[in-house]
Design an enzyme around this catalytic site. Structure first.
Site, PDB file in Angstrom:
ATOM      1  N   ASP A   2       0.718  -1.285  -0.119  1.00 35.12           N
ATOM      2  CA  ASP A   2       0.069  -0.042  -0.123  1.00 35.12           C
ATOM      3  C   ASP A   2       1.042   1.230   0.032  1.00 35.12           C
ATOM      4  O   ASP A   2       1.865   1.290   0.726  1.00 35.12           O
ATOM      5  CB  ASP A   2      -0.724   0.025   1.372  1.00 35.12           C
ATOM      6  CG  ASP A   2      -2.261   0.203   1.058  1.00 35.12           C
ATOM      7  OD1 ASP A   2      -2.716   0.621  -0.038  1.00 35.12           O
ATOM      8  OD2 ASP A   2      -3.000  -0.325   1.776  1.00 35.12           O
ATOM      9  N   ASN A  50      -9.875  -4.067  -6.881  1.00 36.39           N
ATOM     10  CA  ASN A  50      -9.106  -3.328  -7.619  1.00 36.39           C
ATOM     11  C   ASN A  50      -9.538  -3.022  -9.103  1.00 36.39           C
ATOM     12  O   ASN A  50      -9.341  -2.088  -9.556  1.00 36.39           O
ATOM     13  CB  ASN A  50      -7.542  -3.705  -7.755  1.00 36.39           C
ATOM     14  CG  ASN A  50      -6.841  -3.547  -6.353  1.00 36.39           C
ATOM     15  OD1 ASN A  50      -5.883  -4.126  -6.344  1.00 36.39           O
ATOM     16  ND2 ASN A  50      -7.196  -2.594  -5.758  1.00 36.39           N
TER      17      ASN A  50
HETATM   18  C1  FPP Z   1      -1.480  -0.283  -3.508  1.00 31.86           C
HETATM   19  O1  FPP Z   1      -1.269   0.999  -3.627  1.00 31.86           O
HETATM   20  C2  FPP Z   1      -0.986  -0.952  -4.644  1.00 31.86           C
HETATM   21  C3  FPP Z   1      -1.662  -1.671  -5.669  1.00 31.86           C
HETATM   22  C4  FPP Z   1      -3.103  -1.561  -5.729  1.00 31.86           C
HETATM   23  C5  FPP Z   1      -0.773  -2.341  -6.760  1.00 31.86           C
HETATM   24  C6  FPP Z   1       0.574  -2.864  -6.373  1.00 31.86           C
HETATM   25  C7  FPP Z   1       0.761  -3.614  -7.683  1.00 31.86           C
HETATM   26  C8  FPP Z   1       1.997  -3.058  -8.224  1.00 31.86           C
HETATM   27  C9  FPP Z   1       3.282  -2.708  -7.434  1.00 31.86           C
HETATM   28  C10 FPP Z   1       2.452  -3.875  -9.427  1.00 31.86           C
HETATM   29  C11 FPP Z   1       2.633  -5.205  -9.973  1.00 31.86           C
HETATM   30  C12 FPP Z   1       3.096  -6.259  -8.869  1.00 31.86           C
HETATM   31  C13 FPP Z   1       4.160  -6.993  -9.021  1.00 31.86           C
HETATM   32  C14 FPP Z   1       4.253  -8.028  -8.073  1.00 31.86           C
HETATM   33  C15 FPP Z   1       5.160  -7.023  -9.829  1.00 31.86           C
HETATM   34  P1  FPP Z   1      -2.304   2.068  -3.921  1.00 31.86           P
HETATM   35  O2  FPP Z   1      -2.389   2.633  -5.213  1.00 31.86           O
HETATM   36  O3  FPP Z   1      -3.750   1.831  -3.441  1.00 31.86           O
HETATM   37  O4  FPP Z   1      -1.861   3.473  -3.160  1.00 31.86           O
HETATM   38  P2  FPP Z   1      -2.506   4.659  -2.122  1.00 31.86           P
HETATM   39  O5  FPP Z   1      -3.285   3.781  -1.033  1.00 31.86           O
HETATM   40  O6  FPP Z   1      -1.546   5.356  -1.732  1.00 31.86           O
HETATM   41  O7  FPP Z   1      -3.519   5.261  -2.977  1.00 31.86           O
END
Ligand code: FPP
Length: 213
Positions: A2, A50
Site C-alpha cells: 500500500d 481493484n
Molecule cells: C496499492 O497502492 C498498490 C496496488 C493496488 C498495486 C500494487 C501492484 C504493483 C506494485 C504492480 C505489480 C506487482 C508486482 C508483483 C510486479 P495504492 O494505489 O492503493 O496506493 P494508495 O493507497 O497510496 O492510493
C-alpha cells in the site's frame, strides 16, 4: 503493497510512477530474500476489488505485471525463486495467464517461494474452498484449508501492512488467524529490505500462544 498512489501524489507525479516504484521495491525485496531464510513471501498485487479503479490504472498495473515477469523471470530462475500465484488469476487476460503459466513452470524447482496475489479476495477464496470441501462431502477446518489457494504454502506467520493503514482489506483472512501483524507507516515504494529485516526482528521477539497460556 500500500501507498504507491500517495507516494506519487506527494511528489506531484502520476500514480503510474508510484506503481513503477512499487515494482522496484518488489525487485529489491526479492533480491534480498535468500539470506532471510524465509520459505515464502506473499505480496498482495491486485485485489478482486481493484477492478473498480479507472481503466487506465488497471491497464498500467497489468502492463507492469507483464513487464515484471518478462524482465525478472530469468533472475528468479537463476536465484531459485519459485513463483506461486494465488487468487482468480486464470481469468486475467489470456497473454498474462500464458506468461504466468510459463513462469510457474520455469521456477517450479525453486527453494524460496514468491507468492503473488492476483485478482485475489480472501472471502472469495474461502467461499471457493468451502464449496469444494462440501462437494467432497466433508466440511471441516482441515478440508477447507486443503482447498485454499495457499494449501501448499507454509502457515502465515507474519503479515506486514505498509502506509499506515490498519486493516486487512480482504487479504489472507483465513490464514491470518494466528499471524503476527506489523503495521508500518512507510509507503510501499519506500519499503526497503531493511524494513523487512526490522519486521522479522520484531516478529522474533513476539510470544505466540495460539490461544494457550
Ligand atoms: C496499492 O497502492 C498498490 C496496488 C493496488 C498495486 C500494487 C501492484 C504493483 C506494485 C504492480 C505489480 C506487482 C508486482 C508483483 C510486479 P495504492 O494505489 O492503493 O496506493 P494508495 O493507497 O497510496 O492510493
Amino acid at each position: 503493497m500500500d501507498g504507491n498512489g500517495r507516494w506519487a501524489k506527494k511528489r506531484a507525479l502520476p500514480r503510474a510512477v508510484g506503481h513503477q516504484r512499487g515494482v522496484e521495491a518488489v525487485r529489491r525485496l526479492v533480491r534480498a530474500l535468500e539470506p532471510t531464510g524465509l520459505e515464502c513471501l506473499t505480496l498482495y498485487a491486485f485485489s478482486s476489488e481493484n477492478w473498480k479503479r479507472p481503466d487506465e490504472e488497471v491497464d498500467d498495473l497489468m502492463n507492469l505485471m507483464r513487464r515484471f515477469i518478462r524482465s525478472d523471470l530469468p533472475e528468479f530462475v537463476a536465484n531459485k525463486v519459485k513463483l506461486k500465484i494465488i487468487g482468480d488469476w486464470q481469468s486475467l487476460a489470456p497473454d498474462i495467464v500464458a506468461m504466468l503459466e510459463d513462469a510457474l513452470a520455469q521456477t517450479a524447482n525453486g527453494n524460496q517461494t514468491l507468492a503473488v496475489a492476483l485478482n485475489y479476495g480472501a472471502q472469495h477464496e474461502i467461499a471457493r474452498a468451502a464449496a469444494k470441501a462440501a462437494a467432497s462431502g466433508a466440511v471441516s477446518i482441515e478440508t477447507i484449508a486443503a482447498h485454499l489457494d495457499t494449501a501448499d504454502l507454509p502457515p502465515l506467520d507474519l503479515l506486514i501492512r505498509t502506509s499506515g493503514e490498519i486493516r486487512l482489506s480482504n487479504f489472507l483472512l483465513w490464514q491470518a488467524a494466528y499471524a503476527e501483524m506489523i503495521f508500518v507507516d512507510t509507503l510501499w515504494p519506500d519499503f526497503e529490505p531493511a524494513h523487512l529485516m526490522q519486521a522479522l526482528d520484531d516478529f522474533a521477539r513476539r510470544e505466540r500462544r495460539y490461544g494457550g497460556r
